[in-house]
Design an enzyme around this catalytic site. Sequence first.
Site, PDB file in Angstrom:
ATOM      1  NE  ARG A   1       5.874  -0.542  10.230  1.00 43.58           N
ATOM      2  CZ  ARG A   1       4.753  -0.438   9.562  1.00 43.58           C
ATOM      3  NH1 ARG A   1       4.710   0.232   8.432  1.00 43.58           N
ATOM      4  NH2 ARG A   1       3.653  -1.019  10.015  1.00 43.58           N
TER       5      ARG A   1
ATOM      6  NE  ARG B   1       1.660  -5.047  11.529  1.00 39.96           N
ATOM      7  CZ  ARG B   1       2.756  -4.911  10.776  1.00 39.96           C
ATOM      8  NH1 ARG B   1       3.886  -5.509  11.119  1.00 39.96           N
ATOM      9  NH2 ARG B   1       2.729  -4.170   9.706  1.00 39.96           N
TER      10      ARG B   1
ATOM     11  NE  ARG C   1      -4.631  -1.696   9.849  1.00 39.09           N
ATOM     12  CZ  ARG C   1      -3.595  -1.019   9.349  1.00 39.09           C
ATOM     13  NH1 ARG C   1      -3.700   0.250   9.061  1.00 39.09           N
ATOM     14  NH2 ARG C   1      -2.453  -1.639   9.150  1.00 39.09           N
TER      15      ARG C   1
ATOM     16  CE  LYS D   1      -2.370  -0.967   3.824  1.00 37.82           C
ATOM     17  NZ  LYS D   1      -1.792  -2.253   4.261  1.00 37.82           N
TER      18      LYS D   1
HETATM   19  P1  AMP Z   1       0.275   0.473   9.006  1.00 41.27           P
HETATM   20  O1  AMP Z   1       1.483   1.342   8.838  1.00 41.27           O
HETATM   21  O2  AMP Z   1      -0.893   0.937   8.190  1.00 41.27           O
HETATM   22  O3  AMP Z   1       0.576  -0.997   8.788  1.00 41.27           O
HETATM   23  O4  AMP Z   1      -0.193   0.618  10.529  1.00 41.27           O
HETATM   24  C1  AMP Z   1       0.642   0.215  11.604  1.00 41.27           C
HETATM   25  C2  AMP Z   1      -0.184   0.001  12.847  1.00 41.27           C
HETATM   26  O5  AMP Z   1      -0.873   1.230  13.198  1.00 41.27           O
HETATM   27  C3  AMP Z   1      -1.305  -1.032  12.728  1.00 41.27           C
HETATM   28  O6  AMP Z   1      -0.826  -2.355  12.944  1.00 41.27           O
HETATM   29  C4  AMP Z   1      -2.268  -0.562  13.820  1.00 41.27           C
HETATM   30  O7  AMP Z   1      -1.808  -0.935  15.112  1.00 41.27           O
HETATM   31  C5  AMP Z   1      -2.174   0.954  13.718  1.00 41.27           C
HETATM   32  N1  AMP Z   1      -3.182   1.490  12.771  1.00 41.27           N
HETATM   33  C6  AMP Z   1      -2.933   2.117  11.580  1.00 41.27           C
HETATM   34  N2  AMP Z   1      -4.078   2.449  10.974  1.00 41.27           N
HETATM   35  C7  AMP Z   1      -5.083   2.028  11.779  1.00 41.27           C
HETATM   36  C8  AMP Z   1      -6.509   2.045  11.691  1.00 41.27           C
HETATM   37  N3  AMP Z   1      -7.142   2.566  10.627  1.00 41.27           N
HETATM   38  N4  AMP Z   1      -7.218   1.505  12.719  1.00 41.27           N
HETATM   39  C9  AMP Z   1      -6.602   0.976  13.792  1.00 41.27           C
HETATM   40  N5  AMP Z   1      -5.285   0.902  13.933  1.00 41.27           N
HETATM   41  C10 AMP Z   1      -4.501   1.415  12.941  1.00 41.27           C
END
Ligand code: AMP
Length: 196
Positions: A135, A146, A90, A14
Amino acid sequence: MFNLVIFGAPGSGKGTQSQKLIDRYGLTHISTGDVLRAQIAAGTELGKIADSYISKGQLIPDDLMVDILAQEVDRLRPQASGFIFDGFPRTIPQAEALKKMLEERGEEVHSVIGLEVADEELMERLIKRGIDSGRSDDNPETIGKRLKVYHSTTSPLRDYYTKEGKYQAIHGSGHVDEIFSRISDAIDSHPAMKKA
Ligand code: AMP
């Protein structure tokens, strides 16, 4: 405005594809993960709360996430010709909140680009990303959690947006440019994009 959601599991590409979409279409990118990581890096109260969920591979509660997103939309809207929502929604409640929030602003989600990648490949990509980028949630244990959360809570959005006639499935394996050309074909053939 042309608003799209880039949708897919962690590691589906993404972020990488969003960067290319910004360059090609001049859209404004909102990555909720990036917003949260910036808060963590700045040591804010919100960052502390976010970290307690992210480090466990859990989702931040919907109400908090929806507030954060609304703030970002309103901050960036004056100069945006459209948004790429990356990592949001999400959950089904987040999708419903996004719909309502955009409707209140005379907007809508036009397309949901779903990057579809097999779990084994996601796992490999995320472990590699953890080594390259450091990360902290890209370690095997948290990645496993996840992916579970993705399948139980996030993947039902595929049906949600299919029913709304907005889901465009994209085969998310192969070369980055090949995947991008599949995405841009899907966007260019979208009626709202042709009109724009
Ligand atoms: P990402 O970089 O999009 O993979 O997000 C990393 C982490 O941030 C996720 O594993 C969640 O813990 C949190 N996170 C990001 N976006 C959301 C969302 N829309 N709803 C809930 N948690 C989120």
